[in-house]
Motif scaffolding. Structure first.
Motif, PDB file in Angstrom:
ATOM      1  N   ASP A 156       4.522  -9.981   2.366  1.00 23.14           N
ATOM      2  CA  ASP A 156       5.089  -9.076   3.059  1.00 23.14           C
ATOM      3  C   ASP A 156       4.077  -8.019   3.009  1.00 23.14           C
ATOM      4  N   ASP A 157       4.282  -7.217   4.122  1.00 24.03           N
ATOM      5  CA  ASP A 157       3.603  -5.804   4.197  1.00 24.03           C
ATOM      6  C   ASP A 157       4.096  -4.922   3.058  1.00 24.03           C
ATOM      7  N   VAL A 158       3.233  -3.986   2.313  1.00 26.46           N
ATOM      8  CA  VAL A 158       3.658  -3.261   1.471  1.00 26.46           C
ATOM      9  C   VAL A 158       3.330  -1.747   1.790  1.00 26.46           C
ATOM     10  N   TRP A 159       4.283  -0.880   1.721  1.00 25.27           N
ATOM     11  CA  TRP A 159       4.289   0.774   2.143  1.00 25.27           C
ATOM     12  C   TRP A 159       4.345   1.749   1.073  1.00 25.27           C
ATOM     13  N   ALA A 160       3.519   2.527   1.488  1.00 24.43           N
ATOM     14  CA  ALA A 160       3.508   3.690   0.246  1.00 24.43           C
ATOM     15  C   ALA A 160       4.738   4.334   0.223  1.00 24.43           C
ATOM     16  N   ASP A 161       5.244   4.689  -1.061  1.00 21.39           N
ATOM     17  CA  ASP A 161       6.316   5.438  -1.399  1.00 21.39           C
ATOM     18  C   ASP A 161       6.157   6.877  -1.291  1.00 21.39           C
ATOM     19  N   ALA A 162       5.048   7.350  -1.467  1.00 18.08           N
ATOM     20  CA  ALA A 162       4.699   8.774  -1.643  1.00 18.08           C
ATOM     21  C   ALA A 162       3.490   9.194  -1.265  1.00 18.08           C
ATOM     22  N   ASP A 163       2.962  10.322  -1.022  1.00 24.31           N
ATOM     23  CA  ASP A 163       1.691  10.775  -0.702  1.00 24.31           C
ATOM     24  C   ASP A 163       0.725  10.535  -1.892  1.00 24.31           C
ATOM     25  N   GLN A 164      -0.572  10.139  -1.763  1.00 24.88           N
ATOM     26  CA  GLN A 164      -1.410   9.925  -2.587  1.00 24.88           C
ATOM     27  C   GLN A 164      -2.880  10.835  -2.253  1.00 24.88           C
ATOM     28  N   PRO A 165      -3.357  11.670  -2.973  1.00 28.96           N
ATOM     29  CA  PRO A 165      -2.489  12.237  -4.313  1.00 28.96           C
ATOM     30  C   PRO A 165      -1.354  13.030  -3.812  1.00 28.96           C
ATOM     31  N   PRO A 166      -0.575  13.380  -4.778  1.00 30.12           N
ATOM     32  CA  PRO A 166       0.711  14.055  -4.482  1.00 30.12           C
ATOM     33  C   PRO A 166       0.467  15.382  -4.252  1.00 30.12           C
ATOM     34  N   PHE A 167      -0.635  15.890  -4.639  1.00 28.20           N
ATOM     35  CA  PHE A 167      -0.925  17.392  -4.812  1.00 28.20           C
ATOM     36  C   PHE A 167      -2.386  17.310  -4.363  1.00 28.20           C
ATOM     37  N   ASP A 168      -2.724  18.770  -4.043  1.00 28.41           N
ATOM     38  CA  ASP A 168      -4.216  19.043  -4.076  1.00 28.41           C
ATOM     39  C   ASP A 168      -5.075  18.990  -5.457  1.00 28.41           C
ATOM     40  N   GLY A 178       3.600   1.808  -6.945  1.00 27.56           N
ATOM     41  CA  GLY A 178       4.854   1.634  -7.701  1.00 27.56           C
ATOM     42  C   GLY A 178       5.529   0.375  -7.321  1.00 27.56           C
ATOM     43  N   ALA A 179       4.576  -0.579  -6.778  1.00 27.35           N
ATOM     44  CA  ALA A 179       5.270  -1.808  -6.301  1.00 27.35           C
ATOM     45  C   ALA A 179       5.408  -2.901  -7.745  1.00 27.35           C
ATOM     46  N   ALA A 180       6.036  -2.845  -8.453  1.00 27.34           N
ATOM     47  CA  ALA A 180       6.402  -3.415  -9.673  1.00 27.34           C
ATOM     48  C   ALA A 180       6.616  -5.092  -9.379  1.00 27.34           C
ATOM     49  N   ARG A 181       7.122  -5.122  -8.304  1.00 23.13           N
ATOM     50  CA  ARG A 181       7.283  -6.556  -7.951  1.00 23.13           C
ATOM     51  C   ARG A 181       7.136  -6.927  -6.519  1.00 23.13           C
ATOM     52  N   VAL A 182       6.515  -7.919  -6.501  1.00 22.73           N
ATOM     53  CA  VAL A 182       5.925  -8.288  -4.956  1.00 22.73           C
ATOM     54  C   VAL A 182       6.420  -9.580  -4.551  1.00 22.73           C
ATOM     55  N   ARG A 183       6.309  -9.927  -3.443  1.00 23.66           N
ATOM     56  CA  ARG A 183       6.639 -11.140  -2.845  1.00 23.66           C
ATOM     57  C   ARG A 183       5.309 -11.926  -2.372  1.00 23.66           C
ATOM     58  N   VAL A 184       5.243 -13.297  -3.037  1.00 25.94           N
ATOM     59  CA  VAL A 184       4.077 -13.633  -2.672  1.00 25.94           C
ATOM     60  C   VAL A 184       4.313 -15.374  -2.371  1.00 25.94           C
ATOM     61  N   ILE A 185       3.567 -16.028  -1.855  1.00 23.39           N
ATOM     62  CA  ILE A 185       3.473 -17.549  -1.949  1.00 23.39           C
ATOM     63  C   ILE A 185       3.361 -18.127  -3.272  1.00 23.39           C
ATOM     64  N   ASP A 186       4.289 -19.060  -3.509  1.00 21.65           N
ATOM     65  CA  ASP A 186       4.310 -19.523  -4.913  1.00 21.65           C
ATOM     66  C   ASP A 186       3.161 -20.214  -5.223  1.00 21.65           C
ATOM     67  N   GLN A 187       2.716 -20.508  -6.587  1.00 20.83           N
ATOM     68  CA  GLN A 187       1.882 -21.172  -7.072  1.00 20.83           C
ATOM     69  C   GLN A 187       2.049 -22.669  -6.915  1.00 20.83           C
ATOM     70  N   ALA A 188       0.997 -23.361  -6.450  1.00 20.34           N
ATOM     71  CA  ALA A 188       1.117 -24.871  -6.376  1.00 20.34           C
ATOM     72  C   ALA A 188       1.188 -25.589  -7.879  1.00 20.34           C
ATOM     73  N   ARG A 189       2.354 -26.444  -7.951  1.00 19.71           N
ATOM     74  CA  ARG A 189       2.325 -27.228  -9.112  1.00 19.71           C
ATOM     75  C   ARG A 189       1.891 -28.807  -8.935  1.00 19.71           C
ATOM     76  N   VAL A 190       0.766 -29.085  -9.659  1.00 26.58           N
ATOM     77  CA  VAL A 190       0.036 -30.292  -9.521  1.00 26.58           C
ATOM     78  C   VAL A 190       0.154 -31.170 -10.643  1.00 26.58           C
ATOM     79  N   ALA A 191       0.441 -32.280 -10.235  1.00 25.86           N
ATOM     80  CA  ALA A 191       0.387 -33.184 -11.564  1.00 25.86           C
ATOM     81  C   ALA A 191      -0.711 -34.335 -11.153  1.00 25.86           C
ATOM     82  N   VAL A 192      -1.426 -34.246 -12.528  1.00 21.81           N
ATOM     83  CA  VAL A 192      -2.657 -35.153 -12.579  1.00 21.81           C
ATOM     84  C   VAL A 192      -2.135 -36.434 -13.405  1.00 21.81           C
ATOM     85  N   VAL A 193      -2.337 -37.498 -12.934  1.00 24.64           N
ATOM     86  CA  VAL A 193      -1.865 -38.796 -13.401  1.00 24.64           C
ATOM     87  C   VAL A 193      -2.972 -39.860 -13.530  1.00 24.64           C
ATOM     88  N   PRO A 194      -3.275 -39.901 -14.865  1.00 22.93           N
ATOM     89  CA  PRO A 194      -4.386 -41.116 -15.035  1.00 22.93           C
ATOM     90  C   PRO A 194      -3.681 -42.218 -15.395  1.00 22.93           C
TER      91      PRO A 194
END
Length: 407
Positions: A35-47, A163-179
């Motif tokens: 997803d798009d991520v948007w700023a929650d405050a000005d950066q920097p928040p002061f001069d 402050g984006a402590a948690r983000v929505r991402v495409i999951d990590q692939a689970r791969v089985a290696v079977v000798p």
């Protein structure tokens, strides 16, 4: 048999991105942002002061040198208590907020000061010098990152600053290696007569780790129908299954039949590629929350498995992780010597890059002498593979040829 390009097209056609999941930001390196991520405050928040020095008003610096009264000291993490008076300066550290009417920070090195006053030496002064205005980096409500980009360390730092402590991402692939195979023993063990160590699982697991996949390695499955059924049934819970061995045409090559018993639809078996011709590919049964498992039956020879991985498996992982569908990344090189190619299979020959390589010039690659699909010692000294076409051809020294990098 399919041409390599035809087989790769069918593999990519069967692949689709994995589901979107929410994860802690610190666990998302290399993940594809959903997803798009948007700023929650000005950066920097002061001069903000960009150097250690003195905050002043440019109006007080019309004639230089000049001496100003020294007022308060403002440290990073503190706030100024008042605006500057006429003819006054404030000592300030890098990162600290400026008084509301200060528009210049003069570096310590360009002043002479004591506890009561500071002399500003004669120098070029411009309003805004060494000052980062509020919102200069971004404003509240600005889009910081668009969905569909990979989370690199700098991008993760940007999201952390917002402050984006948690983000929505495409999951990590689970791969089985079977000798599989009665001839295999664990690589930690001494092989008996007619046995070999299982090196493929280690190599493939390392390749998968480089592709940011989550890997589970199965115990070695013997050439036994019931053992194969049980092991492969469990492996099909993964997103990608790499079955090693048992896919050729011998009496003990039982894997394709067992996979079809378990509901895996065969897409193709055998490709016009050397090494790796016996490659088997199929699509598992439908699943509710994730796409069907993509199943690769890799030949048991290590070089075959390596080439099949680079050409077919690595591009699939890109798609599963949300990246654009693309081929294995073959680049042009110049052949260091003459090559007389007599085969109707697209052939991957170990090679190393030679001489100086400066972009945008085309590098030169020298083929290595090797002992066939089991010769991994030669690959250790290779940078990749020369890619020779699926037709008889003669390549002259200096002629352009494809090259598949190992890294």
């Amino acid at each position: 048999m399919l041409k390599v390009s035809e087989a790769l097209a069918r593999v990519l056609e069967a692949a689709s991105p994995l589901p979107v999941v929410e994860r802690p930001l610190e666990d998302c390196l290399g993940r594809w942002l959903a997803d798009d991520v948007w700023a929650d405050a000005d950066q920097p928040p002061f001069d903000k002061a960009l150097v250690d020095g003195f905050a002043v008003r440019s109006d007080d610096l019309r004639v230089l040198p000049c001496r100003l009264t020294l007022g308060e000291t403002i440290l990073a993490g503190q706030s100024p208590t008042r605006p500057l008076a006429h003819g006054e300066a404030a000592a300030i550290t890098t990162g600290a907020p400026l008084p509301s009417n200060a528009d210049v920070v003069v570096m310590h090195e360009r002043t002479t000061f004591d506890n009561a006053s500071v002399e500003i030496h004669k120098q070029p002064i411009q309003p805004g010098m060494n000052r980062l205005p509020r919102g200069r980096v971004y404003r509240a409500g600005d889009r910081l990152l668009a969905g569909g980009v990979e989370l690199t360390p700098p991008r993760m730092g940007l999201l952390a600053a917002a402050g984006a402590a948690r983000v929505r991402v495409i999951d990590q692939a689970r791969v089985a290696v079977v000798p599989t195979g009665d001839e295999l023993v664990d690589f930690r063990e001494a092989p008996g007569p007619n046995q070999i160590r299982n090196s493929n699982s280690v190599m493939l697991s390392a390749l998968l780790a480089q592709k940011d996949a989550r890997v589970e390695v199965s115990p070695i499955l013997p050439d036994d129908l019931e053992a194969l059924r049980e092991g492969l049934r469990k492996a099909l819970e993964s997103d990608v299954v790499l079955v090693i061995g048992g896919v050729s045409a011998g009496r003990k090559d039982l894997v394709p039949g067992v996979l079809q018993e378990l509901g895996v639809r065969e897409v193709f078996h055998k490709v016009r590629i050397k090494p790796g011709k016996p490659l088997w590919f199929g699509v598992g049964p439908a699943r509710q929350e994730r796409p069907p498992a993509l199943v690769f039956g890799l030949p048991g020879n290590p070089m075959s498995g390596l080439v099949n991985f680079l050409v077919f498996v690595a591009p699939v992982l890109n798609v599963l992780h949300g990246r654009p569908a693309r081929g294995p990344g073959i680049i042009p090189v110049r052949s260091a010597g003459a090559i007389d190619h007599r085969s109707d299979l697209e052939t991957y020959v170990p090679a190393r890059l030679v001489g100086q390589h400066h972009a945008p010039s085309i590098p030169t690659a020298e083929r290595l002498e090797w002992g066939g699909s089991a010769d991994m010692a030669t690959i250790v000294g290779a940078d990749g593979f020369l890619v020779l076409p699926d037709s008889e051809t003669s390549i002259a020294p200096g002629e352009i040829v494809g090259f598949l990098p190992l890294r």
